[in-house]
Design a protein around this motif. Structure first.
Motif, mmCIF file in Angstrom:
data_model
loop_
_atom_site.group_PDB
_atom_site.id
_atom_site.type_symbol
_atom_site.label_atom_id
_atom_site.label_comp_id
_atom_site.label_asym_id
_atom_site.label_seq_id
_atom_site.Cartn_x
_atom_site.Cartn_y
_atom_site.Cartn_z
ATOM 1 N N VAL A 189 -10.925 41.790 37.816
ATOM 2 C CA VAL A 189 -10.899 40.371 38.152
ATOM 3 C C VAL A 189 -12.335 39.877 38.200
ATOM 4 O O VAL A 189 -13.192 40.502 38.836
ATOM 5 C CB VAL A 189 -10.223 40.149 39.518
ATOM 6 N N LEU A 190 -12.612 38.746 37.542
ATOM 7 C CA LEU A 190 -13.953 38.163 37.564
ATOM 8 C C LEU A 190 -13.955 36.941 38.468
ATOM 9 O O LEU A 190 -13.240 35.968 38.230
ATOM 10 C CB LEU A 190 -14.398 37.763 36.158
ATOM 11 N N SER A 225 -8.870 40.439 33.332
ATOM 12 C CA SER A 225 -7.437 40.243 33.545
ATOM 13 C C SER A 225 -7.122 38.983 34.338
ATOM 14 O O SER A 225 -6.003 38.471 34.277
ATOM 15 C CB SER A 225 -6.822 41.464 34.238
ATOM 16 N N ALA A 226 -8.102 38.452 35.099
ATOM 17 C CA ALA A 226 -7.899 37.210 35.840
ATOM 18 C C ALA A 226 -9.262 36.659 36.233
ATOM 19 O O ALA A 226 -10.269 37.392 36.280
ATOM 20 C CB ALA A 226 -7.035 37.434 37.079
ATOM 21 N N TYR A 227 -9.285 35.350 36.556
ATOM 22 C CA TYR A 227 -10.520 34.653 36.877
ATOM 23 C C TYR A 227 -10.340 33.903 38.195
ATOM 24 O O TYR A 227 -9.357 33.168 38.368
ATOM 25 C CB TYR A 227 -10.891 33.691 35.748
ATOM 26 N N ARG A 235 -5.426 33.434 33.298
ATOM 27 C CA ARG A 235 -4.866 33.523 34.649
ATOM 28 C C ARG A 235 -6.018 33.207 35.596
ATOM 29 O O ARG A 235 -6.976 33.964 35.691
ATOM 30 C CB ARG A 235 -4.285 34.910 34.906
ATOM 31 N N MET A 236 -5.905 32.052 36.273
ATOM 32 C CA MET A 236 -7.021 31.565 37.088
ATOM 33 C C MET A 236 -6.526 31.080 38.439
ATOM 34 O O MET A 236 -5.504 30.397 38.545
ATOM 35 C CB MET A 236 -7.768 30.438 36.378
ATOM 36 N N TYR A 292 -3.159 37.703 42.875
ATOM 37 C CA TYR A 292 -3.353 38.562 41.707
ATOM 38 C C TYR A 292 -2.281 39.642 41.642
ATOM 39 O O TYR A 292 -1.719 39.912 40.574
ATOM 40 C CB TYR A 292 -4.742 39.208 41.773
ATOM 41 N N GLU A 293 -1.976 40.250 42.771
ATOM 42 C CA GLU A 293 -0.991 41.331 42.781
ATOM 43 C C GLU A 293 0.430 40.820 42.553
ATOM 44 O O GLU A 293 1.323 41.590 42.225
ATOM 45 C CB GLU A 293 -1.093 42.104 44.085
ATOM 46 N N GLY A 294 0.622 39.520 42.717
ATOM 47 C CA GLY A 294 1.917 38.919 42.428
ATOM 48 C C GLY A 294 2.121 38.567 40.971
ATOM 49 O O GLY A 294 3.223 38.193 40.563
ATOM 50 N N LEU A 295 1.058 38.698 40.165
ATOM 51 C CA LEU A 295 1.161 38.412 38.735
ATOM 52 C C LEU A 295 1.742 39.599 37.992
ATOM 53 O O LEU A 295 1.574 40.738 38.418
ATOM 54 C CB LEU A 295 -0.224 38.098 38.167
#
Length: 274
Positions: free
Chosen positions: A130-131, A153-155, A175-176, A268-271
């Motif tokens: 994750v960034l 994987s996500a922002y 995914r942000m 994030y963990e729900g994605l």
């Protein structure tokens, strides 16, 4: 939970001479294009949160923000804090190359190299990265996601969006999770002029419109609203497959707010695949 630093994993200078400056005193890992700090949880193959400091900040300063770092470690995530570019025109102040004239380093290549290096050295899960970033770091997150959304994987930017002129469009889907303070006076929601009018921070809500378009959302209206403690949240669903977009507003100013780390990881963990 006790946490262990990268030192216990660090390769020797003889084995990796290009990384000889990964010494025990500062906990800094040098790579060809820059440097980063990293702290690991007590877990094998952990996911990683990369967090970019603000203008005038530093990676070491980010690691000293224990109210943000400790919750991430406790949830089993490694935390990386890269060092921004030193700007000689500003007395060596560090920032990020997201705007013309801000530097020459390819930040996407630098951050990708840092993650690859951490994966090789410390067993980081390079597929779950994750960034995030604060202020100038948050601007960098948005521009990198716009140009190369597949890199991470996500922002999860905090208090940073785009500068004017806004990008005409961004690649997607992404995914942000964007977080911003209601009374932020450094990066106001509406943006502001800087440098005697030479620079103009963009409008955060205009940036969200760009991201809805990148994600192929069929409607501008949020799909849902919720609250988490002090955070007022809204999200857009029913967009492109694999995309996610959420905005969280909190009553404070220009800061990484208390509770952000756990809220962000819950999202994030729900994605799918998070």
């Amino acid at each position: 939970m006790k946490h262990k630093y990268w030192l216990s994993f660090c390769l020797t200078a003889a084995a990796q001479p290009t990384l000889a400056d990964c010494g025990p005193d500062e906990g800094t890992c040098e790579i060809a294009s820059g440097a980063y700090h990293i702290e690991l949880p007590e877990a094998d193959n952990p996911p990683l949160v990369v967090f970019l400091h603000g203008y005038g900040g530093s990676g070491s300063g980010t690691m000293n923000n224990r109210s943000m770092v400790e919750p991430l470690l406790a949830r089993g995530y490694a935390v990386m804090a890269p060092e921004g570019l030193e700007r000689p025109d500003r007395g060596g102040i560090q920032s990020w190359n997201f705007y013309p004239g801000f530097g020459e380093r390819d930040e996407t290549a630098f951050l990708s190299e840092a993650v690859d290096d951490a994966a090789e050295r410390f067993g980081i899960d390079g597929e779950r990265v994750v960034l995030g970033g604060f202020s100038a770091g948050g601007f960098m997150v948005n521009y990198l996601a716009c140009d190369a959304p597949e890199t991470f994987s996500a922002y999860v930017p905090v208090s940073g969006g785009f500068w004017r002129p806004h990008p005409e469009s961004c690649a997607g889907p992404i995914r942000m999770f964007h977080t911003h303070g209601w009374i932020d006076n450094v990066v106001p929601l509406e943006g502001r002029l800087l440098g005697g009018g030479r620079f103009h921070q963009g409008d955060i809500f205009a940036g969200l419109e760009i991201w809805r378009e990148a994600n192929g959302c069929v409607d501008t209206k949020p799909s849902g609203f919720s609250t988490t403690g002090q955070f007022m949240r809204r999200n857009w669903m029913g967009c492109a497959e694999g995309s996610a977009l959420e905005f969280a507003l909190f009553p404070g100013g220009h800061t990484v707010p208390s509770g952000w780390a756990d809220m962000m990881l819950d999202w994030y963990e729900g994605l799918p695949g998070g």
